[in-house]
Design an enzyme around this catalytic site. Structure first.
Site, PDB file in Angstrom:
ATOM      1  N   LYS A  36       0.991  -1.222   0.029  1.00  0.00           N
ATOM      2  CA  LYS A  36       0.013   0.044   0.140  1.00  0.00           C
ATOM      3  C   LYS A  36       0.744   1.096  -0.179  1.00  0.00           C
ATOM      4  CE  LYS A  36      -0.370  -0.294   5.108  1.00  0.00           C
ATOM      5  NZ  LYS A  36      -1.330  -0.755   6.038  1.00  0.00           N
ATOM      6  N   ARG A 134     -11.922  -0.350  13.848  1.00  0.00           N
ATOM      7  CA  ARG A 134     -11.749   0.777  12.901  1.00  0.00           C
ATOM      8  C   ARG A 134     -12.311   0.306  11.619  1.00  0.00           C
ATOM      9  NH1 ARG A 134      -5.280   1.506  11.266  1.00  0.00           N
ATOM     10  NH2 ARG A 134      -5.593  -0.210   9.835  1.00  0.00           N
ATOM     11  N   HIS A 166      -7.366  -7.587  11.438  1.00  0.00           N
ATOM     12  CA  HIS A 166      -6.073  -6.618  11.614  1.00  0.00           C
ATOM     13  C   HIS A 166      -5.795  -6.519  12.995  1.00  0.00           C
ATOM     14  CE1 HIS A 166      -2.815  -4.512  10.251  1.00  0.00           C
ATOM     15  NE2 HIS A 166      -3.383  -3.380  10.348  1.00  0.00           N
ATOM     16  N   ARG A 222       0.818 -11.330   6.736  1.00  0.00           N
ATOM     17  CA  ARG A 222       0.606 -10.031   5.851  1.00  0.00           C
ATOM     18  C   ARG A 222       1.443  -9.107   6.060  1.00  0.00           C
ATOM     19  NH1 ARG A 222      -4.681  -9.928   7.392  1.00  0.00           N
ATOM     20  NH2 ARG A 222      -4.374  -8.224   8.624  1.00  0.00           N
ATOM     21  N   TYR A 265      17.973  30.101   9.003  1.00  0.00           N
ATOM     22  CA  TYR A 265      17.093  31.007   9.517  1.00  0.00           C
ATOM     23  C   TYR A 265      17.199  30.957  11.073  1.00  0.00           C
ATOM     24  CZ  TYR A 265      14.887  30.951   4.937  1.00  0.00           C
ATOM     25  OH  TYR A 265      14.584  30.876   3.594  1.00  0.00           O
ATOM     26  N   CYS A 312      15.507  23.732   6.147  1.00  0.00           N
ATOM     27  CA  CYS A 312      14.690  24.697   5.613  1.00  0.00           C
ATOM     28  C   CYS A 312      14.185  24.037   4.484  1.00  0.00           C
ATOM     29  CB  CYS A 312      15.660  25.701   4.739  1.00  0.00           C
ATOM     30  SG  CYS A 312      16.846  26.528   5.743  1.00  0.00           S
ATOM     31  N   ASP A 314      14.232  23.822   1.226  1.00  0.00           N
ATOM     32  CA  ASP A 314      15.195  23.116   0.059  1.00  0.00           C
ATOM     33  C   ASP A 314      16.590  22.797   0.572  1.00  0.00           C
ATOM     34  OD1 ASP A 314      13.019  24.243  -1.518  1.00  0.00           O
ATOM     35  OD2 ASP A 314      14.018  26.001  -1.185  1.00  0.00           O
TER      36      ASP A 314
HETATM   37  C1  PLP Z   1      -0.661  -2.042   6.650  1.00  0.00           C
HETATM   38  C2  PLP Z   1      -1.380  -3.206   6.934  1.00  0.00           C
HETATM   39  C3  PLP Z   1      -0.709  -4.602   6.913  1.00  0.00           C
HETATM   40  C4  PLP Z   1       0.727  -4.488   7.400  1.00  0.00           C
HETATM   41  O1  PLP Z   1       1.258  -4.016   8.637  1.00  0.00           O
HETATM   42  P1  PLP Z   1       2.943  -3.870   8.856  1.00  0.00           P
HETATM   43  O2  PLP Z   1       2.752  -3.336  10.417  1.00  0.00           O
HETATM   44  O3  PLP Z   1       3.315  -2.885   8.073  1.00  0.00           O
HETATM   45  O4  PLP Z   1       3.304  -5.210   8.977  1.00  0.00           O
HETATM   46  C5  PLP Z   1      -1.506  -5.718   6.962  1.00  0.00           C
HETATM   47  N1  PLP Z   1      -2.597  -5.725   7.131  1.00  0.00           N
HETATM   48  C6  PLP Z   1      -3.591  -4.817   6.956  1.00  0.00           C
HETATM   49  C7  PLP Z   1      -4.899  -4.762   7.057  1.00  0.00           C
HETATM   50  C8  PLP Z   1      -2.868  -3.482   7.005  1.00  0.00           C
HETATM   51  O5  PLP Z   1      -3.609  -2.497   6.711  1.00  0.00           O
END
Ligand code: PLP
Length: 376
Positions: A36, A134, A166, A222, A265, A312, A314
């Protein structure tokens, strides 16, 4: 083409190494590599290709648009997309053979409508909420989703691929919330089976769980951040991962600054002695956070050089000290990277009170990204 002033260099051999490390932890489970946000800013297609060549089996993205782009780039492995509004381009996803992660009955209905319109079967995975609160289908809505899914599977509109969730606290592997989420996950799986809806596979583990909780690997892990070589639990271990991203810039000029003179700055830094400084043409517009001002160092001319004064938009300045260093305009300064001695993205995260994920996502703007190694 001349070297650009600011560069993100991504080592695809490091990606391959990290995938192999993760696969070892996964045991019999498959590896889905999460790419992602353009592969955590490493280049989604390049990372996906390198990861698949190293043994990963599937690819994960948030939006359908990200997934479709990977298909267009020639990735043929299964791709799952899991964060979409109900009006997302599901038809485009179905046509590109993207597995659609669904978190609500309304989304499932939208996917079904798109599939019927196309006259094709949509591949669907259910994302269930086991405690992150979530995205994901809450337990109270699950019966309604299952009822709809049952009808759609029966009439061939949908193929039910996976059930997944998740974790909220995987970076604290022994925290009881992980076990509670596992138990709730198993309840969801059981509820689906009771309705005659058996997923082809189930998956739960992100990087932290993949590396520390083999009991949560289920059919597939994952991981995201670990693929890029950064530790999901830096206070515990680096897990033998290799950072894939190097952020570097070339010295624009070297000059003397007299004792008593202020630099950048606001004159936040005043020279205590005559010294030599180097100007690095990368700033907050390129992903060097301004709150890091005076709190980091770069690898330049074979040593760490402290950054001085304000960062800064740049550019920023580093102090080379009173003695001749041999540093010249055009030399490469490593802002962070993977080699030992070089500054590490984790140092920036620690200094800023954030996580390494945010650091690698930051380089942008004028920074040109290139890839090394791998099967490109
Ligand atoms: C981002 C994400 C992951 C990966 O998470 P990491 O902590 O980067 O390993 C796995 N599953 C879902 C649903 C995510 O959104």
């Amino acid at each position: 083409m001349p070297d650009p002033q600011v560069e993100i260099v991504v080592d695809l051999d490091a990606i391959a190494h990290n995938v192999r490390v993760l696969a070892e932890h996964a045991g019999n489970a498959a590896v889905m590599v999460v790419v992602k946000a353009d592969g955590y800013n490493h280049g989604a297609a390049e990372v996906a290709r390198a990861a698949l060549a190293a043994g990963a089996r599937e690819i994960g993205t948030t939006t359908v648009a990200e997934a479709v782009e990977l298909r267009a780039a020639g990735i043929t492995a299964p791709i799952l997309s899991w964060l979409n509004t109900s009006d997302a381009d599901y038809a485009g996803g179905i046509e590109a053979d993207i597995e659609l992660g669904v978190s609500a009955a309304a989304q499932l209905a939208a996917v079904a409508a798109a599939a019927r319109e196309l006259g094709r079967t949509a591949t669907v995975s259910l994302k269930v909420d086991t405690g992150l609160n979530r995205n994901g289908i809450p337990a109270v809505e699950f019966p309604e989703v299952l009822e709809l899914l049952g009808k759609l599977v029966a009439d061939g509109t949908v193929r039910f691929r996976a059930l997944f969730s998740h974790l909220a606290m995987a970076d604290e592997p022994r925290h009881p919330v992980n076990d509670r989420q596992r138990d709730r996950f198993l309840d969801f799986v059981a509820a689906a089976k009771e309705q005659g809806l058996e997923p082809e596979l189930v998956h739960l583990a992100n990087s932290a769980a993949a590396l520390t909780r083999p009991d949560l690997a289920f059919d597939m892990i994952r991981p995201g951040i670990a693929v890029y070589g950064l530790s999901p639990i830096p206070e515990q271990s680096d897990f033998g991962l290799r950072p894939a991203m190097t952020f570097r810039a070339r010295v624009l000029r070297v000059k003397r600054v007299a004792a008593g003179e202020g630099v950048s700055y606001g004159h936040q830094w005043i020279a205590e002695r005559d010294t030599t400084v180097a100007l690095i043409p990368a700033g907050y517009a390129d992903g060097v956070p301004r709150p890091l001002s005076g709190r980091f160092s770069v690898w330049l001319g074979g040593a760490r050089r402290p950054q001085i004064g304000r960062v800064c938009m740049d550019q920023f300045v580093v102090d080379l000290g009173a003695n001749e260093t041999g540093v010249r305009a055009g030399d490469a300064a490593i802002l962070f990277g993977g080699e030992s001695g070089h500054p590490h993205a984790q140092e920036w995260a620690d200094a800023l009170g954030t996580i390494n994920y945010e650091i690698v996502c930051a380089p942008r703007g004028r920074a040109r990204r290139t890839h090394l190694g791998g099967d490109r």
